[in-house]
Motif scaffolding. Structure first.
Motif, PDB file in Angstrom:
ATOM      1  N   GLY A 168       0.803  -1.208   0.000  1.00  4.43           N
ATOM      2  CA  GLY A 168       0.000   0.000   0.000  1.00  4.43           C
ATOM      3  C   GLY A 168       0.837   1.259   0.000  1.00  4.43           C
ATOM      4  N   ALA A 169       2.034   1.198   0.558  1.00  6.77           N
ATOM      5  CA  ALA A 169       2.917   2.361   0.594  1.00  6.77           C
ATOM      6  C   ALA A 169       3.295   2.814  -0.806  1.00  6.77           C
ATOM      7  N   ASP A 170       3.260   1.873  -1.773  1.00  3.59           N
ATOM      8  CA  ASP A 170       3.591   2.198  -3.158  1.00  3.59           C
ATOM      9  C   ASP A 170       2.344   2.332  -4.025  1.00  3.59           C
ATOM     10  N   GLY A 171       1.171   2.401  -3.377  1.00  3.54           N
ATOM     11  CA  GLY A 171      -0.062   2.635  -4.127  1.00  3.54           C
ATOM     12  C   GLY A 171      -0.773   1.393  -4.603  1.00  3.54           C
ATOM     13  N   PHE A 172      -0.371   0.212  -4.110  1.00  4.11           N
ATOM     14  CA  PHE A 172      -1.019  -1.035  -4.521  1.00  4.11           C
ATOM     15  C   PHE A 172      -2.103  -1.429  -3.524  1.00  4.11           C
ATOM     16  N   ALA A 173      -3.266  -1.782  -4.054  1.00  3.38           N
ATOM     17  CA  ALA A 173      -4.302  -2.402  -3.238  1.00  3.38           C
ATOM     18  C   ALA A 173      -4.177  -3.903  -3.409  1.00  3.38           C
ATOM     19  N   THR A 174      -4.497  -4.654  -2.364  1.00  2.80           N
ATOM     20  CA  THR A 174      -4.278  -6.094  -2.377  1.00  2.80           C
ATOM     21  C   THR A 174      -5.531  -6.828  -1.930  1.00  2.80           C
ATOM     22  N   THR A 175      -5.874  -7.924  -2.614  1.00  2.47           N
ATOM     23  CA  THR A 175      -6.924  -8.794  -2.115  1.00  2.47           C
ATOM     24  C   THR A 175      -6.359  -9.590  -0.947  1.00  2.47           C
ATOM     25  N   SER A 176      -7.146  -9.777   0.085  1.00  2.00           N
ATOM     26  CA  SER A 176      -6.685 -10.556   1.229  1.00  2.00           C
ATOM     27  C   SER A 176      -6.672 -12.031   0.880  1.00  2.00           C
ATOM     28  N   ALA A 177      -5.919 -12.801   1.629  1.00  2.00           N
ATOM     29  CA  ALA A 177      -5.865 -14.246   1.400  1.00  2.00           C
ATOM     30  C   ALA A 177      -7.248 -14.863   1.562  1.00  2.00           C
ATOM     31  N   ALA A 178      -8.026 -14.353   2.540  1.00  4.11           N
ATOM     32  CA  ALA A 178      -9.363 -14.898   2.773  1.00  4.11           C
ATOM     33  C   ALA A 178     -10.275 -14.627   1.583  1.00  4.11           C
ATOM     34  N   THR A 179     -10.179 -13.390   1.039  1.00 10.30           N
ATOM     35  CA  THR A 179     -11.002 -13.052  -0.131  1.00 10.30           C
ATOM     36  C   THR A 179     -10.612 -13.892  -1.316  1.00 10.30           C
ATOM     37  N   ALA A 180      -9.314 -14.039  -1.552  1.00  6.82           N
ATOM     38  CA  ALA A 180      -8.841 -14.831  -2.689  1.00  6.82           C
ATOM     39  C   ALA A 180      -9.279 -16.281  -2.553  1.00  6.82           C
ATOM     40  N   ALA A 181      -9.202 -16.812  -1.327  1.00  9.23           N
ATOM     41  CA  ALA A 181      -9.611 -18.199  -1.111  1.00  9.23           C
ATOM     42  C   ALA A 181     -11.106 -18.359  -1.331  1.00  9.23           C
ATOM     43  N   ALA A 182     -11.891 -17.361  -0.880  1.00 10.43           N
ATOM     44  CA  ALA A 182     -13.340 -17.429  -1.052  1.00 10.43           C
ATOM     45  C   ALA A 182     -13.718 -17.422  -2.523  1.00 10.43           C
ATOM     46  N   GLU A 183     -12.972 -16.666  -3.325  1.00 13.21           N
ATOM     47  CA  GLU A 183     -13.252 -16.604  -4.750  1.00 13.21           C
ATOM     48  C   GLU A 183     -12.995 -17.946  -5.430  1.00 13.21           C
ATOM     49  N   GLU A 184     -12.163 -18.771  -4.784  1.00 13.29           N
ATOM     50  CA  GLU A 184     -11.835 -20.070  -5.360  1.00 13.29           C
ATOM     51  C   GLU A 184     -12.787 -21.173  -4.910  1.00 13.29           C
ATOM     52  N   THR A 185     -13.699 -20.869  -3.994  1.00 11.81           N
ATOM     53  CA  THR A 185     -14.616 -21.876  -3.478  1.00 11.81           C
ATOM     54  C   THR A 185     -15.416 -22.501  -4.615  1.00 11.81           C
ATOM     55  N   GLY A 186     -15.433 -23.825  -4.635  1.00 13.49           N
ATOM     56  CA  GLY A 186     -16.178 -24.528  -5.667  1.00 13.49           C
ATOM     57  C   GLY A 186     -15.369 -24.848  -6.900  1.00 13.49           C
ATOM     58  N   ARG A 187     -14.151 -24.331  -6.979  1.00 15.66           N
ATOM     59  CA  ARG A 187     -13.323 -24.600  -8.153  1.00 15.66           C
ATOM     60  C   ARG A 187     -12.385 -25.779  -7.941  1.00 15.66           C
ATOM     61  N   GLY A 188     -12.395 -26.346  -6.747  1.00 14.15           N
ATOM     62  CA  GLY A 188     -11.505 -27.472  -6.481  1.00 14.15           C
ATOM     63  C   GLY A 188     -10.192 -27.007  -5.891  1.00 14.15           C
ATOM     64  N   ALA A 189      -9.505 -27.925  -5.233  1.00 18.66           N
ATOM     65  CA  ALA A 189      -8.228 -27.585  -4.599  1.00 18.66           C
ATOM     66  C   ALA A 189      -7.180 -27.275  -5.650  1.00 18.66           C
ATOM     67  N   HIS A 190      -6.358 -26.288  -5.377  1.00 21.14           N
ATOM     68  CA  HIS A 190      -5.284 -25.898  -6.288  1.00 21.14           C
ATOM     69  C   HIS A 190      -4.118 -25.406  -5.442  1.00 21.14           C
ATOM     70  N   PRO A 191      -2.901 -25.784  -5.783  1.00 22.79           N
ATOM     71  CA  PRO A 191      -1.751 -25.369  -4.966  1.00 22.79           C
ATOM     72  C   PRO A 191      -1.595 -23.859  -4.856  1.00 22.79           C
ATOM     73  N   MET A 192      -2.232 -23.117  -5.780  1.00 25.54           N
ATOM     74  CA  MET A 192      -2.119 -21.664  -5.745  1.00 25.54           C
ATOM     75  C   MET A 192      -3.376 -20.992  -5.201  1.00 25.54           C
ATOM     76  N   SER A 193      -4.299 -21.767  -4.649  1.00 24.95           N
ATOM     77  CA  SER A 193      -5.505 -21.178  -4.070  1.00 24.95           C
ATOM     78  C   SER A 193      -5.134 -20.164  -2.995  1.00 24.95           C
ATOM     79  N   GLY A 194      -5.795 -19.019  -3.027  1.00 20.30           N
ATOM     80  CA  GLY A 194      -5.496 -17.971  -2.058  1.00 20.30           C
ATOM     81  C   GLY A 194      -4.399 -17.026  -2.489  1.00 20.30           C
TER      82      GLY A 194
END
Length: 237
Positions: free
Chosen positions: A31-57
């Protein structure tokens, strides 16, 4: 003069090694450099139902009309980084994409301790453009319905193989001859949605980031010249 509106760039950087660790990336794009970031929880929630993946989250980062995120690849996990602009979000798409890539490159070299010239082995760039021919142009309307070959289009002749797909769009692929190994390769698709309006999509693959940057820098002029030559060739037919 053709009016070329580049609506989007989508750039993917391919690394030789799986260097795109989530925690490391979060420390690089802050954020100090102007980047907004999705949280790990949000990213994981977006993957719900897509199956396990080593890059989930895996996190995504946002800044100035761009989304920056590792690509969830089964074949190349943690090796592909996408830098994508949102459609119609940029005032100067080519210049702003180049600036974003320079910023991302600096962060990658500093945070991952990599040499991008050595550790990136391929870059895939996709650009989408809407092109409009001026009303006072002497060119023939509905040019794509009239074109029968590319031998009279200097930008294409001898350099590309062309065909029309079933939807009437012109598809152009780099002519490679018998050599299967290419430093740069393009697939260009031109479709028409009005008498003097076109959509031009370019898929370009290069073996280095430097070559990709050069390609992005020249997209607007290339598309303008290409469409001028196609319309001229059709008006002379």
């Amino acid at each position: 003069m053709m009016q070329v509106n580049i609506t989007q760039f989508n750039v993917q950087l391919y690394f030789r090694e799986p260097v795109l660790d989530s925690e490391t990336l979060k420390g690089m794009f802050t954020g100090a450099d102007g980047f907004a970031t999705t949280s790990a929880a949000t990213a994981a929630a977006e993957e719900t139902g897509r199956g396990a993946h080593p890059m989930s989250g895996s996190p995504s980062f946002y800044r100035g009309g761009f989304r920056i995120a590792p690509v969830q690849s089964n074949v190349l996990p943690f090796r592909i980084l996408q830098v994508m602009s949102y459609p119609n979000a940029l005032a100067e798409p080519d210049a702003e994409t180049l600036e974003c890539l320079r910023l991302v490159s600096a962060r990658l070299e500093q945070g991952l301790h990599v040499d991008l010239g050595r550790d990136i082995y391929a870059v895939r760039t996709v650009s989408h453009s809407i092109v409009t021919s001026p009303d006072d142009s002497p060119a023939t309307s509905r040019a794509l319905s009239r074109i029968s070959g590319i031998e009279n289009v200097p930008t294409l002749a001898g350099r590309y193989v062309a065909h029309k797909n079933p939807m009437g769009a012109l598809q152009l692929v780099t002519r490679t001859g018998n050599d299967l190994v290419q430093e740069s390769w393009s697939d260009i698709r031109v479709s028409q949605f009005g008498d003097r309006s076109y959509v031009v999509t370019i898929f370009n693959e290069t073996s280095s980031l430097a070559a990709a940057l050069e390609s992005i820098r020249g997209v607007k002029q290339f598309v303008s010249t290409l469409m001028q030559e196609i319309e001229l060739a059709c008006s002379c037919a």
